[in-house]
Design a protein around this motif. Structure first.
Motif, PDB file in Angstrom:
ATOM      1  N   UNK A   1       0.821  -1.210   0.000  1.00 48.38           N
ATOM      2  CA  UNK A   1       0.000   0.000   0.000  1.00 48.38           C
ATOM      3  C   UNK A   1       0.857   1.265   0.000  1.00 48.38           C
ATOM      4  N   UNK A   2       1.978   1.196   0.707  1.00 46.49           N
ATOM      5  CA  UNK A   2       2.856   2.373   0.773  1.00 46.49           C
ATOM      6  C   UNK A   2       3.579   2.635  -0.535  1.00 46.49           C
ATOM      7  N   UNK A   3       3.635   1.641  -1.406  1.00 49.75           N
ATOM      8  CA  UNK A   3       4.273   1.812  -2.711  1.00 49.75           C
ATOM      9  C   UNK A   3       3.288   2.231  -3.790  1.00 49.75           C
ATOM     10  N   UNK A   4       2.068   2.542  -3.393  1.00 47.28           N
ATOM     11  CA  UNK A   4       1.029   2.929  -4.341  1.00 47.28           C
ATOM     12  C   UNK A   4       1.227   4.399  -4.709  1.00 47.28           C
ATOM     13  N   UNK A   5       1.964   4.638  -5.763  1.00 48.53           N
ATOM     14  CA  UNK A   5       2.360   6.007  -6.119  1.00 48.53           C
ATOM     15  C   UNK A   5       1.161   6.865  -6.471  1.00 48.53           C
ATOM     16  N   UNK A   6       0.219   6.328  -7.216  1.00 50.18           N
ATOM     17  CA  UNK A   6      -0.918   7.140  -7.652  1.00 50.18           C
ATOM     18  C   UNK A   6      -1.796   7.549  -6.480  1.00 50.18           C
ATOM     19  N   UNK A   7      -1.888   6.691  -5.436  1.00 51.19           N
ATOM     20  CA  UNK A   7      -2.646   7.068  -4.258  1.00 51.19           C
ATOM     21  C   UNK A   7      -1.941   8.173  -3.481  1.00 51.19           C
ATOM     22  N   UNK A   8      -0.615   8.118  -3.436  1.00 46.93           N
ATOM     23  CA  UNK A   8       0.138   9.185  -2.765  1.00 46.93           C
ATOM     24  C   UNK A   8      -0.065  10.526  -3.464  1.00 46.93           C
ATOM     25  N   UNK A   9      -0.135  10.489  -4.789  1.00 43.75           N
ATOM     26  CA  UNK A   9      -0.359  11.738  -5.526  1.00 43.75           C
ATOM     27  C   UNK A   9      -1.749  12.304  -5.240  1.00 43.75           C
ATOM     28  N   UNK A  10      -2.744  11.429  -5.102  1.00 47.37           N
ATOM     29  CA  UNK A  10      -4.084  11.902  -4.773  1.00 47.37           C
ATOM     30  C   UNK A  10      -4.090  12.565  -3.402  1.00 47.37           C
ATOM     31  N   UNK A  11      -3.395  11.977  -2.413  1.00 47.14           N
ATOM     32  CA  UNK A  11      -3.399  12.491  -1.048  1.00 47.14           C
ATOM     33  C   UNK A  11      -2.422  13.647  -0.848  1.00 47.14           C
ATOM     34  N   UNK A  12      -1.481  13.831  -1.763  1.00 50.94           N
ATOM     35  CA  UNK A  12      -0.476  14.896  -1.623  1.00 50.94           C
ATOM     36  C   UNK A  12      -1.135  16.271  -1.757  1.00 50.94           C
ATOM     37  N   UNK A  13      -1.001  17.164  -0.734  1.00 54.57           N
ATOM     38  CA  UNK A  13      -1.626  18.504  -0.831  1.00 54.57           C
ATOM     39  C   UNK A  13      -1.109  19.325  -1.999  1.00 54.57           C
ATOM     40  N   UNK A  14       0.138  19.045  -2.410  1.00 52.96           N
ATOM     41  CA  UNK A  14       0.705  19.808  -3.522  1.00 52.96           C
ATOM     42  C   UNK A  14       0.288  19.264  -4.884  1.00 52.96           C
ATOM     43  N   UNK A  15      -0.306  18.083  -4.908  1.00 48.50           N
ATOM     44  CA  UNK A  15      -0.760  17.513  -6.181  1.00 48.50           C
ATOM     45  C   UNK A  15      -2.275  17.382  -6.159  1.00 48.50           C
ATOM     46  N   UNK A  16      -2.772  16.425  -5.372  1.00 48.05           N
ATOM     47  CA  UNK A  16      -4.217  16.235  -5.293  1.00 48.05           C
ATOM     48  C   UNK A  16      -4.935  17.411  -4.670  1.00 48.05           C
ATOM     49  N   UNK A  17      -4.262  18.099  -3.751  1.00 50.55           N
ATOM     50  CA  UNK A  17      -4.892  19.249  -3.102  1.00 50.55           C
ATOM     51  C   UNK A  17      -5.026  20.451  -3.999  1.00 50.55           C
ATOM     52  N   UNK A  18      -4.304  20.484  -5.101  1.00 54.86           N
ATOM     53  CA  UNK A  18      -4.365  21.626  -6.016  1.00 54.86           C
ATOM     54  C   UNK A  18      -5.122  21.306  -7.307  1.00 54.86           C
ATOM     55  N   UNK A  19      -5.562  20.088  -7.440  1.00 51.41           N
ATOM     56  CA  UNK A  19      -6.327  19.719  -8.634  1.00 51.41           C
ATOM     57  C   UNK A  19      -7.805  19.944  -8.348  1.00 51.41           C
ATOM     58  N   UNK A  20      -8.406  20.852  -9.084  1.00 48.07           N
ATOM     59  CA  UNK A  20      -9.828  21.177  -8.931  1.00 48.07           C
ATOM     60  C   UNK A  20     -10.612  20.339  -9.935  1.00 48.07           C
ATOM     61  N   UNK A  21     -11.540  19.542  -9.419  1.00 53.09           N
ATOM     62  CA  UNK A  21     -12.332  18.656 -10.255  1.00 53.09           C
ATOM     63  C   UNK A  21     -13.634  19.343 -10.661  1.00 53.09           C
ATOM     64  N   UNK A  22     -14.110  19.016 -11.846  1.00 49.77           N
ATOM     65  CA  UNK A  22     -15.344  19.602 -12.366  1.00 49.77           C
ATOM     66  C   UNK A  22     -16.554  19.054 -11.616  1.00 49.77           C
TER      67      UNK A  22
ATOM     68  N   UNK B   1     -13.752  31.061  -8.154  1.00 42.63           N
ATOM     69  CA  UNK B   1     -13.057  31.755  -9.255  1.00 42.63           C
ATOM     70  C   UNK B   1     -12.109  30.775  -9.928  1.00 42.63           C
ATOM     71  N   UNK B   2     -12.670  29.886 -10.731  1.00 43.01           N
ATOM     72  CA  UNK B   2     -11.869  28.877 -11.422  1.00 43.01           C
ATOM     73  C   UNK B   2     -12.041  29.055 -12.924  1.00 43.01           C
ATOM     74  N   UNK B   3     -10.915  28.944 -13.625  1.00 47.35           N
ATOM     75  CA  UNK B   3     -10.962  29.052 -15.092  1.00 47.35           C
ATOM     76  C   UNK B   3     -10.979  27.673 -15.750  1.00 47.35           C
ATOM     77  N   UNK B   4     -10.342  26.692 -15.107  1.00 49.77           N
ATOM     78  CA  UNK B   4     -10.327  25.325 -15.629  1.00 49.77           C
ATOM     79  C   UNK B   4     -10.612  24.343 -14.495  1.00 49.77           C
ATOM     80  N   UNK B   5     -11.046  23.195 -14.871  1.00 48.16           N
ATOM     81  CA  UNK B   5     -11.242  22.096 -13.920  1.00 48.16           C
ATOM     82  C   UNK B   5     -10.844  20.801 -14.622  1.00 48.16           C
ATOM     83  N   UNK B   6     -10.717  19.716 -13.823  1.00 52.94           N
ATOM     84  CA  UNK B   6     -10.255  18.448 -14.380  1.00 52.94           C
ATOM     85  C   UNK B   6     -11.383  17.410 -14.300  1.00 52.94           C
TER      86      UNK B   6
END
Length: 931
Positions: free
Chosen positions: A348-369, A823-828
């Motif tokens: 579980x700790x080697x799950x890179x994509x899950x770490x990116x989702x939980x990372x405030x600098x990655x997942x925390x900055x991705x605004x979903x539509x 105030x969002x111009x784009x979303x994912x």
């Protein structure tokens, strides 16, 4: 003439009634004499067997009583299994309520019931059975009619029913097991042979009265065991008529019980389950079964299958043999499943994509539509952090390995079960059972059309013409189709609920976009919608099950199958088809439809033109499918166990409280059994259905939940003992029935096994994110598509989420409801499309086509590999082992030698004597006479 005189006899002492609703016993009321002839040949149960049965019984002069039984006051032991004389064994018990002691105003109806019952009992006596009536000690309105079958009756019907009986002790030694070297370990799991002694094995053959000397008859009282005696008596009870109305015969104990003329009909348990009988001659098999099989302390022991079969019959025995074998095979699947789950847990700790989702600098900055119109806000990707961590447990490489393993496991299970089933067929004398099965009484009663048999060129009766049969089949198929459409409508209703309630949860749950709220952390809109929809779906499933069970029985009764096996197979297919759609439709929707046809934020796809299609989490719908499986599988197991344990226990408790008032009274064996719950002829059918539905969950969707075999294993270990406890303590003894195999459930399991390969391959390909991750790792993480110098999973989340320009909402609808939500111009959003500003904006990109090609290639390769292995295993493992084949050949040889060769020798000897006499006569005739 013979049938007429018999019917006259059956109606003796029956009073004329102007308001008669038919010809009781087969004779009009106006022609019923009050006296019977002194001597008449006994009657027949089936017209085509008339001469056979008559030859087995004498005239009525040899019988003691030819009317309804006289009342005898009980003066024996409470545990006695015999008539008051202590000699004649009770083979069956009929229970009715004495109309003369009822407090009711329906005197006319009571009189009709009384006359029908007396006609029926007179018929039983005429056909050779002996009856004895006893009033209840606890309720003087109840009357117990004890039924005994004499030796001549047993022999006659054993021949009619082609019952196999012992010829000679078996001289073939049992093959030693490979586990005999571990005797010190397996002895703990085995049933103690000093308590349950092994039965002596015999070579058997269908019984024939004219060859009685060839059979192994040491004692007439034990030659027919109690189970066989009860089966023969039930065969007779099911075919004795009690009324003829409009040239239609009404007969059988089942109709009499269902119409209330009798309260119950059942064979007796041999003793109390909690203590052995005081009668030293009693085998105490019920007590032994409870102690060594049903008691919780025996949960680790193997089942005493031979004793189960001896006491309850082959049909019950084969069910527990199959359930035990299925549970043993689940042990291997559970071990591998737990290993795959632990692999996902420790990685579980080697799950890179899950770490990116939980990372405030990655997942925390991705605004979903927003995932719905007007009410749904923008949201940050990191609010799905917890669900992404859970997804890592199941969506791993171990899941792929487990899915392939289960495709092979299910084939091994089915092939080895066929071998085990063939062994049981030989050991339990059911190899040629299909030739022995008789038509159902309900079928025989409807046989009014006379046709010419194309093979024998003789007249035979059938219930309806070919045209009538086609009409019945069409009506039955239409009714089944209608109910399946009703289930689909309920599934559509659940989908509408999911679509509408998701809007509410999306508007209220994610208030804090920082992702620190505990509720928001664990209860996302998708999770809340999934849990509530699964619970509602489970409730609807159980309600529809209750309704359709009764409808399916009505449809099958209308279809009128010929034999009991045909009846159960027809009902099995209807019920399973319904249950398949009912239980699995929601799982199929989540696995293969949800989130697959959603469009993109600027041009969403609407379902029914009104509801916007559901989307999956960024990690896919696999976790939601797992949640659905856990709720349905777990809820079904809990509900079934509550029904199976609490319901019969509470009903028996209420019955005892109603019957016994004041001081506790002791009752004889038949009265104790009467106050137990009836099992019903379809009781075992529901047990099979429950396990087959579980088998479907374990195999069809196991790629989403590797722990499913473990849950099934734990449930089945308890299920075996719960079913054993029910049969031995809470239910009356069932009528023993023969069964060669598990019937229509075998091809159903084979169909599930074939379908499971496809569903698991598609779950891995389309429901999980495994294929997109592999495509990214091997193709898009490195040049020319990626920026990383070596293969890696870093950047996977950013690469698999497409961009959408918020301003483009205006071009797709009259107003933009999202301008005031931030105030969002784009979303994912989750898809593989070109970004805005690209010449092919919002069209599928190259990554999408790579993923589609990889998914299709994976499905084709996985299916072909597993199907090839399945075919090889099926070819390599014969359905019948070599040792079983040799035993079957040996028995056929011995049967031929004993039953045919001995008679040929006798005939040859007789012919030789005749030839010598003829030669002597000829010599005398041609010798010249002396002067």
């Amino acid at each position: 003439m013979q049938m007429m005189t018999r019917d006259v006899l059956l109606e003796m002492e029956l009073e004329e009634d102007d308001d008669d609703d038919g010809d009781i016993g087969g004779v009009p009321a106006s022609k019923r004499p009050l006296m019977a002839p002194a001597t008449l040949p006994s009657g027949l149960v089936l017209e085509n067997l008339e001469q056979t049965i008559v030859s087995g019984f004498g005239s009525l002069e040899s019988q003691q009583d030819f009317r309804t039984p006289e009342f005898e006051e009980f003066n024996g032991k409470l545990d006695s299994l015999f008539f008051n004389d202590g000699q004649r064994r009770i083979d069956f018990v009929l229970v009715y309520e004495d109309e003369s002691r009822k407090e009711t105003n329906k005197k006319g109806s009571n009189e009709k019931q009384r006359r029908k019952r007396r006609a029926y009992e007179s018929n039983l006596i005429c056909d050779g059975l002996q009856l004895e009536a006893t009033r209840s000690l606890l309720d003087d309105k109840l009357v117990f009619v004890k039924v005994h079958a004499p030796w001549e009756v047993l022999c006659t019907y054993a021949e009619i029913m082609h019952i196999k009986l012992p010829l000679k002790p078996n001289d073939l030694k049992t093959r030693s097991s490979a586990f005999d070297n571990f005797n010190w370990f397996t002895k703990v799991l085995q049933v103690d042979e000093s308590i349950i002694k092994p039965e002596q094995e015999f070579f058997t053959a269908p019984f024939e009265k004219n060859r009685m000397n060839d059979f192994y008859i040491q004692d007439r009282d034990t030659f027919f065991n109690p189970a066989t005696r009860s089966r023969i008596v039930h065969f007779i009870l099911s075919r004795i008529k009690y009324q003829v109305r409009d040239n239609v015969k009404k007969f059988g104990i089942n109709k009499l019980v269902s119409s209330g003329i009798y309260k119950a009909a059942f064979p007796l348990h041999d003793c109390n389950f909690s203590s052995p009988s005081e009668d030293l001659s009693c085998p105490n098999e019920r007590y032994l079964l409870y102690r060594e099989w049903a008691h919780p302390r025996s949960i680790y022991k193997k089942q005493p299958l031979d004793l189960i079969r001896k006491y309850y019959g082959e049909k019950i025995g084969i069910y527990f043999a199959w359930l035990g074998y299925y549970t043993q095979m689940l042990l291997l699947a559970a071990v591998v499943g737990v290993a795959c789950f632990l692999y996902g847990y420790f990685n579980q700790n080697n799950c890179t994509w899950s770490k990116e989702v939980c990372d405030p600098d990655i997942g925390g900055k991705i605004i979903m539509c927003p995932q719905c119109d007007k009410l749904c806000p923008f949201w940050k990707l990191n609010i799905t952090c917890e669900s992404s961590k859970k997804l890592c447990l199941f969506d791993s490489f171990g899941t792929l390995v487990f899915a392939v393993f289960m495709g092979v496991w299910v084939t091994l299970f089915l092939e080895f079960w066929k071998r085990r089933q063939a062994e049981l067929e030989y050991e339990w004398d059911t190899v040629e059972l299909q030739q022995e099965e008789q038509a159902r009484p309900e079928y025989e009663a409807r046989c009014t059309h006379v046709v010419i048999n194309e093979i024998t060129q003789e007249e035979e009766r059938i219930p309806f013409t070919t045209w009538g049969k086609c009409i019945r089949i069409t009506l039955c198929a239409s009714a089944v189709f209608f109910w399946i459409l009703l289930i689909i409508a309920s599934v559509i209703g659940i989908i509408v609920y999911r679509l509408s309630v998701f809007i509410v949860f999306s508007a209220k749950l994610p208030k804090n976009l920082n992702g620190t709220d505990p509720i928001q952390k664990y209860l996302t809109p998708q999770m809340a919608t999934s849990i509530t929809a699964s619970l509602i779906s489970f409730i609807i499933i159980m309600i529809l099950n209750t309704i359709y069970e009764k409808v399916a029985i009505m449809i099958t009764n209308f279809e009128l199958p010929r034999t009991q096996t045909d009846y159960e197979n027809s009902l099995t297919m209807k019920m399973f088809l319904f249950q398949f759609v009912n239980y699995y439709s929601s799982c199929f929707y989540i696995a293969f439809f949800k989130g697959k046809f959603v469009g993109y934020p600027g041009d969403p796809v609407y379902w029914l033109g009104k509801y916007r299609n559901e989307e999956c989490d960024p990690g896919g719908c696999l976790l939601e499918l797992t949640t659905q499986l856990i709720i349905i599988m777990g809820g079904k197991a809990i509900w079934n166990n509550i029904q199976e344990v609490l319901l019969p226990w509470v009903m028996n408790l209420i019955g005892r409280c109603r019957t016994v008032s004041g001081a506790e009274k002791k009752a004889p064996r038949w009265e104790q059994d009467y106050h137990l719950q009836p099992m019903g002829r379809l009781g075992l059918f529901y047990e099979y259905l429950e396990m087959i539905i579980q088998f479907g969950f374990v195999t069809l969707f196991v790629a989403s939940f590797p722990l499913a075999p473990l849950l099934a294993l734990v449930n089945n270990i308890l299920e075996i003992r719960v079913d054993a406890w029910k049969l031995t303590t809470q239910y009356r003894r069932m009528v023993p029935e023969k069964a060669q195999d598990i019937g229509a459930w075998q091809p159903i399991m084979q169909g599930i096994a074939i379908l499971a390969v496809v569903t698991n391959a598609m779950i891995i390909a389309f429901t999980s994110d495994m294929i997109p991750r592999l495509v990214y790792y091997w193709s898009f993480s490195v040049p020319p598509y990626g920026d990383h110098p070596h293969y890696t999973m870093k950047g996977y989340i950013n690469n698999t989420l497409s961009y959408f320009n918020v301003a483009d909402f205006k071009s797709k609808s009259k107003e933009n409801p999202y301008t005031e939500l931030g105030d969002y111009t784009t979303c994912r959003y989750r898809d593989f499309r070109y970004p805005p500003g690209h010449p092919q904006e919002y069209k599928h990109n190259i990554y999408y086509w790579h993923v589609i090609a990889a998914k299709l290639a994976f499905i084709i390769v996985m299916e072909h590999i597993i199907y090839s292995v399945k075919f090889f295993i099926s070819y390599a493992i014969p359905d019948v082992s070599k040792s079983t084949k040799s035993k079957i050949r040996r028995e056929k040889y011995l049967t031929q030698k004993l039953l045919h060769e001995n008679h040929l020798k006798d005939m040859t000897k007789n012919m030789g004597v005749i030839a010598e006499r003829m030669i002597a006569v000829v010599d005398n005739n041609i010798r010249p006479k002396s002067d």
